[in-house]
Design an enzyme around this catalytic site. Structure first.
Site, PDB file in Angstrom:
ATOM      1  N   HIS A 139      55.536  53.526  60.827  1.00  0.00           N
ATOM      2  CA  HIS A 139      56.149  52.203  60.745  1.00  0.00           C
ATOM      3  C   HIS A 139      55.136  51.183  61.259  1.00  0.00           C
ATOM      4  CE1 HIS A 139      58.985  48.888  61.141  1.00  0.00           C
ATOM      5  NE2 HIS A 139      59.920  49.635  60.554  1.00  0.00           N
TER       6      HIS A 139
ATOM      7  N   HIS B 222      40.099  26.715  13.565  1.00  0.00           N
ATOM      8  CA  HIS B 222      39.964  28.084  13.031  1.00  0.00           C
ATOM      9  C   HIS B 222      38.526  28.585  13.187  1.00  0.00           C
ATOM     10  CE1 HIS B 222      43.876  27.259  11.117  1.00  0.00           C
ATOM     11  NE2 HIS B 222      43.334  26.101  10.799  1.00  0.00           N
TER      12      HIS B 222
ATOM     13  N   SER C 145      19.126  40.219  29.913  1.00  0.00           N
ATOM     14  CA  SER C 145      19.333  41.556  29.354  1.00  0.00           C
ATOM     15  C   SER C 145      18.206  42.462  29.817  1.00  0.00           C
ATOM     16  CB  SER C 145      19.358  41.497  27.817  1.00  0.00           C
ATOM     17  OG  SER C 145      19.280  42.796  27.262  1.00  0.00           O
TER      18      SER C 145
ATOM     19  N   ARG D  89      51.417  44.287  48.665  1.00  0.00           N
ATOM     20  CA  ARG D  89      50.176  44.383  49.433  1.00  0.00           C
ATOM     21  C   ARG D  89      48.961  44.227  48.522  1.00  0.00           C
ATOM     22  NH1 ARG D  89      50.747  47.120  54.643  1.00  0.00           N
ATOM     23  NH2 ARG D  89      52.876  47.902  54.892  1.00  0.00           N
TER      24      ARG D  89
END
Length: 474
Positions: free
Chosen positions: A89, A162, A291, A340
Site C-alpha cells: 500500500h 488535394h 542520412s 500513473r
C-alpha cells in the site's frame, strides 16, 4: 569499471528508461511528475490537513505541526520502498515513513483522511502545474509563428487542394491557418486549467463521514474542506465526489492535449510536404547529418519527431475515456495503474512537441526563388481566365478565345507531362497572332500578386497574441 561509469550509472543502461524523460522532456515537466514532487506534495497535504484540523479545534499541538514542516522534504525513499513491499500500500508506506521521522506528530498524520486525499489532490496539483508549464510554451510558439507570418504576409505561393496546385495564397496567410488552430488550443488549455478544482477533504466515499465524527457532528467539516483547498492554492473544490474526483476531469484535460497534438501534427506535416518541394525548411545545424547513407540529405527530422509524438499524444486520449467509463459506483482501483502512465505521458509528450515546435518556428527557412519557379510553372494555366477577359475587352469573341486557349493549354500540358518540359503556354500565346491585341498586357496579367486576393490582409493577426512571459494564475 569500464569508461569510469559508476555502478549506479551502469545500472541505468540495463533497464528500460522512458524516452519521454531520458531523451526528450524538459527538466521542469519531468520534475512535475517525479516521485520527489509527488511525495513531497503528499507531505504538504498532510501538513495542510493537520493545520486546518488544529485551527478548527482538534487537539493538535504547534510542536507537532513544526515537526511535520521540518521534515516535509527529507523523504527516505529506500524506507518507503521497503514499507510498500511489506504493506502492499503506497500511501500507508509513506505514512509510516513520515511518522518515522516525526514521532511526536505520528498519531495525527492522515487523520480522518482516505488515500485519495493525498493521491487525487496531488494529481490535480500536478495537472494544474503541468498546464502552467505548457501555456507559456504554447504562447512562445504562437509568438514566433506570428512573426514569421508577418514577415511573409505578401509573398505569393502556390496553394494546394488535394495536394494539387490551386489558386495562389501567401506564405504568411498559410502560416495563419496554423496560428488559428494554435490559438484555439491556447484557449482550450487555459480553460481546462482554470476549470480544475481541488478534490478537497471528502473522506472515504465523498460523504465526509469521518470528519463528521472527528468534529462530533458539527458543520466545521465544511470549513475544513475550504481551508485545505485554499492552502493548496485552489479557489474551489468539487462539490461532489465519490472516493475519487470524477475521472471525466482527466478526459477534459487530456482531450485538450490530444487536440493540441492534432494541431501540431497538421502543422508539421505541412512543413514536411513543403520541405519536399524545397520551398520551406526547418532549421538545419551546421554539423547535422541528415542520412547515414546519403550525405546530401536534409531531412525534416524535427517535424517528423513532432508528428511521431503527436500521434502518441492523440492515442493517449483513449485511456481516460475508457477509465471514466468503467469506474464502478464510488470507485474501483483499476484506474490507478493506467493513470500513473497516461496522465504524466500526456503532459510530457505535449511538453516535448511544443519545445520542438518552438525550435522549428524560430528557424524556418523560406526559399522565395524556388516558390517563384513553382508559380511560374503553374501560373500560365491559372491566368487563362484573365487572358480571356482581356481579349474580350480588346474586342475579341469570348468563345473563340476560349477555344484558342483550350488548344494551346492542351499542347503545353503535353509538353509538361509527356516530354518533361517546362510550361510553355505563355510562349505559345505570344506566338499566336490572335493574341496580338493584348501582348503588352501579359506581364501585368501574370503578376502573381494579382492572384492572391485578400491574403495579405487576412494575415493580419486578428486576435491578441498571448504574452509568453506572463504566467497563468488561478
Amino acid at each position: 569499471m569500464a569508461h569510469g561509469l559508476s555502478d549506479y550509472a551502469a545500472d541505468e543502461f540495463v533497464k528500460y528508461r522512458s524516452p519521454l524523460v531520458s531523451r526528450y522532456a524538459s527538466k521542469e515537466m519531468a520534475y512535475n511528475f517525479s516521485d520527489r514532487k509527488k511525495f513531497t506534495t503528499w507531505r504538504k497535504l498532510w501538513i495542510y490537513l493537520a493545520k486546518a484540523e488544529k485551527a478548527l479545534g482538534l487537539p493538535i499541538t504547534d510542536a507537532q505541526i513544526l515537526e511535520l514542516e521540518s521534515h516535509a522534504e527529507d523523504i527516505d525513499f529506500a524506507m518507503a520502498a521497503e514499507e510498500e513491499r511489506k504493506l502492499r500500500h503506497d500511501v500507508m508506506a509513506h505514512v509510516h515513513t513520515f511518522a518515522h521521522c516525526c514521532p511526536t506528530a505520528a498519531p495525527i498524520i492522515h487523520l480522518g483522511a482516505t488515500s485519495c486525499y493525498v493521491g487525487d489532490n496531488t494529481d490535480l496539483i500536478m495537472l494544474r502545474d503541468g498546464f502552467d508549464i505548457l501555456l507559456p510554451k504554447l504562447a512562445r510558439v504562437i509568438d514566433r509563428l506570428a512573426n514569421f507570418a508577418e514577415k511573409y504576409a505578401d509573398l505569393p505561393t502556390l496553394g494546394f487542394t488535394h495536394y494539387q496546385p490551386a489558386q495562389l495564397t501567401t506564405v504568411g496567410k498559410r502560416a495563419c491557418l496554423w496560428l488559428q488552430d494554435l490559438a484555439m488550443d491556447m484557449r482550450n488549455l487555459q480553460r481546462a486549467r482554470d476549470d480544475l478544482r481541488f478534490r478537497g477533504v471528502k473522506g472515504t466515499t465523498g460523504t465526509q463521514a469521518s470528519f463528521l465524527q472527528l468534529f462530533q457532528g458539527t458543520m466545521i467539516r465544511c470549513e475544513l474542506d475550504r481551508m485545505v483547498t485554499e492552502m493548496a492554492g485552489f479557489k474551489k473544490a468539487y462539490l461532489v465526489t465519490g472516493q475519487t474526483y470524477s475521472r471525466k476531469v482527466d478526459i477534459d484535460s487530456l482531450s485538450n492535449l490530444a487536440s493540441l497534438g492534432a494541431t501540431v501534427h497538421k502543422i508539421c506535416t505541412d512543413i514536411r510536404l513543403l520541405a519536399n518541394l524545397k520551398e520551406i525548411e526547418e532549421p538545419f545545424e551546421k554539423e547535422q547529418i541528415g542520412s547515414s547513407a546519403m550525405p546530401y540529405k536534409r531531412n525534416p527530422m524535427r517535424a517528423e519527431r513532432c508528428c511521431s509524438l503527436a500521434r502518441h499524444l492523440v492515442a493517449l486520449l483513449s485511456d481516460p475515456l475508457q477509465t471514466a467509463s468503467v469506474q464502478w459506483l464510488e470507485r474501483t482501483l483499476d484506474d490507478s495503474a493506467n493513470r500513473r502512465i497516461s496522465l504524466p505521458e500526456s503532459f510530457l509528450t505535449a511538453d516535448i512537441i511544443l519545445s520542438t515546435l518552438q525550435n522549428i518556428t524560430e528557424g524556418l527557412v523560406v526559399y522565395p526563388k524556388v516558390i517563384e519557379r513553382h508559380i511560374r510553372h503553374e501560373l500560365p494555366f491559372m491566368a487563362t481566365e484573365n487572358i480571356i477577359m482581356a481579349m474580350v475587352k480588346a474586342g475579341g469573341n469570348r468563345q473563340d478565345c476560349h477555344e484558342k486557349i483550350r488548344v494551346l493549354s492542351q499542347q503545353a500540358a503535353a509538353v509538361v507531362k509527356q516530354e518533361g518540359g517546362d510550361n510553355d503556354l505563355l510562349a505559345r500565346v505570344q506566338a499566336d497572332p490572335y493574341f496580338t491585341p493584348i501582348l503588352g498586357q501579359l506581364d501585368a496579367l501574370l503578376d502573381p500578386k494579382t492572384f492572391i486576393g485578400r491574403a495579405p490582409q487576412q494575415e493580419v493577426f486578428s486576435f491578441d497574441r498571448p504574452n509568453p512571459n506572463v504566467h497563468t494564475k488561478l
